[in-house]
Design a protein around this motif. Structure first.
Motif, mmCIF file in Angstrom:
data_model
loop_
_atom_site.group_PDB
_atom_site.id
_atom_site.type_symbol
_atom_site.label_atom_id
_atom_site.label_comp_id
_atom_site.label_asym_id
_atom_site.label_seq_id
_atom_site.Cartn_x
_atom_site.Cartn_y
_atom_site.Cartn_z
ATOM 1 N N LYS A 115 1.056 -1.151 -0.165
ATOM 2 C CA LYS A 115 0.185 0.175 0.085
ATOM 3 C C LYS A 115 0.673 1.324 -0.050
ATOM 4 C CE LYS A 115 -4.031 -2.103 2.504
ATOM 5 N NZ LYS A 115 -4.414 -2.032 3.840
ATOM 6 N N GLU A 116 1.604 0.553 0.369
ATOM 7 C CA GLU A 116 2.799 2.256 0.717
ATOM 8 C C GLU A 116 4.225 2.407 0.297
ATOM 9 O OE1 GLU A 116 3.139 3.846 4.799
ATOM 10 O OE2 GLU A 116 1.368 2.498 5.464
ATOM 11 N N PHE A 117 4.921 0.962 -0.589
ATOM 12 C CA PHE A 117 6.512 1.205 -0.731
ATOM 13 C C PHE A 117 6.396 0.230 -2.984
ATOM 14 C CE2 PHE A 117 6.301 1.039 3.415
ATOM 15 C CZ PHE A 117 7.468 2.231 3.670
ATOM 16 N N VAL A 198 6.103 5.111 -2.285
ATOM 17 C CA VAL A 198 7.974 4.916 -1.887
ATOM 18 C C VAL A 198 8.760 3.966 -2.698
ATOM 19 C CG1 VAL A 198 9.821 5.009 -0.845
ATOM 20 C CG2 VAL A 198 7.824 6.175 -0.309
ATOM 21 N N LEU A 199 9.709 4.246 -3.729
ATOM 22 C CA LEU A 199 10.814 3.041 -3.762
ATOM 23 C C LEU A 199 11.599 2.910 -3.302
ATOM 24 C CD1 LEU A 199 8.980 4.479 -6.763
ATOM 25 C CD2 LEU A 199 11.892 2.946 -7.482
ATOM 26 N N ALA A 200 11.066 1.256 -2.776
ATOM 27 C CA ALA A 200 12.436 0.849 -1.112
ATOM 28 C C ALA A 200 12.944 -0.563 -1.616
ATOM 29 C CB ALA A 200 11.473 -0.264 0.162
ATOM 30 N N ILE A 201 13.998 -0.330 -0.997
ATOM 31 C CA ILE A 201 14.424 -2.146 -0.817
ATOM 32 C C ILE A 201 14.984 -2.557 0.096
ATOM 33 C CG2 ILE A 201 17.001 -2.816 -0.950
ATOM 34 C CD1 ILE A 201 18.029 -0.161 -1.900
ATOM 35 N N LEU A 209 12.598 -0.452 6.199
ATOM 36 C CA LEU A 209 12.844 -0.611 4.895
ATOM 37 C C LEU A 209 13.805 0.204 4.677
ATOM 38 C CD1 LEU A 209 8.828 -1.010 3.543
ATOM 39 C CD2 LEU A 209 11.110 -2.953 3.927
ATOM 40 N N ASP A 210 14.450 0.707 3.339
ATOM 41 C CA ASP A 210 15.968 1.310 3.242
ATOM 42 C C ASP A 210 15.078 2.015 2.018
ATOM 43 O OD1 ASP A 210 17.943 2.902 3.008
ATOM 44 O OD2 ASP A 210 19.086 1.279 2.014
ATOM 45 N N SER A 211 14.671 3.295 1.862
ATOM 46 C CA SER A 211 14.115 3.523 1.129
ATOM 47 C C SER A 211 15.350 4.316 -0.963
ATOM 48 C CB SER A 211 13.636 5.253 1.144
ATOM 49 O OG SER A 211 14.128 6.155 1.892
ATOM 50 N N LEU A 212 14.354 3.842 -2.123
ATOM 51 C CA LEU A 212 15.697 3.982 -3.105
ATOM 52 C C LEU A 212 16.074 5.657 -3.029
ATOM 53 C CD1 LEU A 212 17.131 2.705 -5.327
ATOM 54 C CD2 LEU A 212 15.016 3.349 -6.257
ATOM 55 N N GLN A 213 16.973 5.643 -3.659
ATOM 56 C CA GLN A 213 18.115 7.194 -3.253
ATOM 57 C C GLN A 213 17.872 7.150 -4.886
ATOM 58 O OE1 GLN A 213 18.265 8.797 -0.283
ATOM 59 N NE2 GLN A 213 16.772 7.526 0.018
ATOM 60 N N THR A 214 18.797 6.587 -5.484
ATOM 61 C CA THR A 214 19.430 6.798 -6.906
ATOM 62 C C THR A 214 19.447 5.244 -8.027
ATOM 63 O OG1 THR A 214 21.792 6.221 -5.972
ATOM 64 C CG2 THR A 214 21.088 8.760 -6.000
ATOM 65 N N ILE A 215 20.094 5.276 -9.506
ATOM 66 C CA ILE A 215 19.413 4.254 -9.869
ATOM 67 C C ILE A 215 20.780 5.063 -11.065
ATOM 68 C CG2 ILE A 215 18.387 3.577 -12.043
ATOM 69 C CD1 ILE A 215 15.905 4.379 -10.313
ATOM 70 N N LYS A 216 21.621 3.647 -11.133
ATOM 71 C CA LYS A 216 23.039 4.535 -11.365
ATOM 72 C C LYS A 216 23.502 3.711 -13.001
ATOM 73 C CE LYS A 216 27.948 5.603 -10.434
ATOM 74 N NZ LYS A 216 28.863 5.004 -9.084
ATOM 75 N N LYS A 225 20.698 2.162 -4.927
ATOM 76 C CA LYS A 225 20.996 2.556 -4.211
ATOM 77 C C LYS A 225 20.103 3.481 -3.175
ATOM 78 C CE LYS A 225 25.139 4.490 -2.461
ATOM 79 N NZ LYS A 225 25.375 3.308 -1.896
ATOM 80 N N GLY A 226 19.956 2.714 -2.055
ATOM 81 C CA GLY A 226 19.035 3.303 -0.726
ATOM 82 C C GLY A 226 19.980 4.127 0.126
ATOM 83 N N LYS A 227 19.595 4.618 0.977
ATOM 84 C CA LYS A 227 20.474 5.191 2.603
ATOM 85 C C LYS A 227 21.708 4.016 3.092
ATOM 86 C CE LYS A 227 17.212 8.561 3.823
ATOM 87 N NZ LYS A 227 15.719 8.811 4.825
ATOM 88 N N ARG A 228 21.550 2.909 2.822
ATOM 89 C CA ARG A 228 22.167 2.493 3.796
ATOM 90 C C ARG A 228 22.966 0.702 2.568
ATOM 91 N NH1 ARG A 228 18.164 2.439 6.595
ATOM 92 N NH2 ARG A 228 17.185 0.044 5.691
ATOM 93 N N ASP A 229 21.457 -0.055 2.136
ATOM 94 C CA ASP A 229 21.467 -1.098 0.664
ATOM 95 C C ASP A 229 21.637 -0.721 -0.405
ATOM 96 O OD1 ASP A 229 21.665 -2.524 3.292
ATOM 97 O OD2 ASP A 229 19.756 -2.520 3.132
ATOM 98 N N SER A 230 22.087 -1.111 -1.638
ATOM 99 C CA SER A 230 22.273 -1.391 -2.140
ATOM 100 C C SER A 230 21.780 -3.134 -3.327
ATOM 101 C CB SER A 230 24.138 -1.079 -3.252
ATOM 102 O OG SER A 230 24.569 -2.000 -2.943
ATOM 103 N N ILE A 231 21.118 -2.637 -4.694
ATOM 104 C CA ILE A 231 21.095 -3.574 -5.258
ATOM 105 C C ILE A 231 22.059 -3.592 -6.310
ATOM 106 C CG2 ILE A 231 19.256 -5.497 -6.591
ATOM 107 C CD1 ILE A 231 17.395 -4.601 -4.352
ATOM 108 N N ARG A 232 22.670 -4.684 -6.875
ATOM 109 C CA ARG A 232 22.846 -4.434 -8.937
ATOM 110 C C ARG A 232 23.164 -5.450 -9.049
ATOM 111 N NH1 ARG A 232 28.300 -1.739 -8.149
ATOM 112 N NH2 ARG A 232 29.275 -3.124 -9.673
#
Length: 246
Positions: A115-117, A198-201, A209-216, A225-232
């Motif tokens: 509902k939120e993410f 909100v886009l989240a990891i 949850l870790d909100s998404l900051q950038t798409i690189k 990439k979020g504030k703490r985690d990232s997915i490659r």
């Protein structure tokens, strides 16, 4: 779970079926700040009738997301996303994984968290396009794909795709170089409504949850990439349409 919707088949034809058939060289290195974009969501629902038959319908009406969890016999079966630049004309189109299982309850679209993410972990493909007046245009070295947008009011909170036009240098297909009106084919419109989700990891989360900051874009990888985690993820397999080509 078998999705017997012509709408989904048509969308998958353009965006998923050919998603792994990229032959061009990816050259762009760029970073997108997610806060610079507004999120628009298309949700397709399925209603199970008493006699066991199924019917597909839009989950949301009047630009307001319905609480599907509270509606008996209705579930979300597909989600697609537009990220549209707030102060510019860039568009990022996101699709979700097609190999997910609907046997797990609740599945990825019908949990309370959805509902939120929007969870980056569930994304499959990333496509970059341009919003040009009443069209969203995606390009690669062999194809131009244009989404025509139905007329919108100044305060409209949605984007409804009215027609599709694909111009390709590759072998001609039945629909190549033809303007396809979705209204003439489908009873369910391809409508993206503005969302506060909100886009989240969630892949590596422990307590929150870790909100998404950038798409690189790194040349070989997409890095969420979020504030703490990232997915490659592999960029070559997931980018059919891209800002620059070599």
């Amino acid at each position: 779970m078998k999705i017997a919707s012509k709408l989904i088949v048509f969308v998958l034809f353009f965006f998923i079926l050919n998603g792994c058939a990229n032959s061009y060289k990816i050259s762009t290195i760029d970073t997108v700040n997610v806060d610079d974009y507004s999120v628009y969501v298309f949700r397709l629902c399925e209603k199970i009738r008493v006699e066991g038959t199924q019917r597909f319908l839009l989950c949301d009406t009047d630009c307001k997301p319905n609480d599907i969890n509270s509606l008996e016999g209705i579930q979300v079966r597909e989600e697609l996303y537009f990220l549209i630049e707030k102060q510019g004309n860039k568009v990022i189109y996101l699709t979700t994984k097609t190999d997910r299982s609907f046997d797990i309850e609740p599945d990825i679209f019908n949990s309370e968290a959805h509902k939120e993410f929007v969870f980056v972990d569930d994304l499959e493909n990333v496509y970059y396009g341009i919003l040009d007046k009443n069209s969203i245009i995606f390009t690669n070295k062999n194809e131009i794909l244009k989404f025509e947008i139905a007329p919108r009011e100044d305060s409209s909170c949605n984007y409804r795709i009215s027609t599709l036009l694909s111009n390709s240098k590759e072998d001609p297909t039945v629909i190549n170089n033809r303007l396809i009106s979705l209204q003439d084919i489908y009873s369910v419109p391809l409508q993206f409504i503005k969302s506060e989700r909100v886009l989240a990891i969630k892949e590596n989360r422990k307590y929150e949850l870790d909100s998404l900051q950038t798409i690189k874009l790194t040349g070989k990888r997409i890095v969420f990439k979020g504030k703490r985690d990232s997915i490659r993820r592999s960029q070559r397999k997931r980018l059919k349409y891209h800002p620059e080509f070599d």
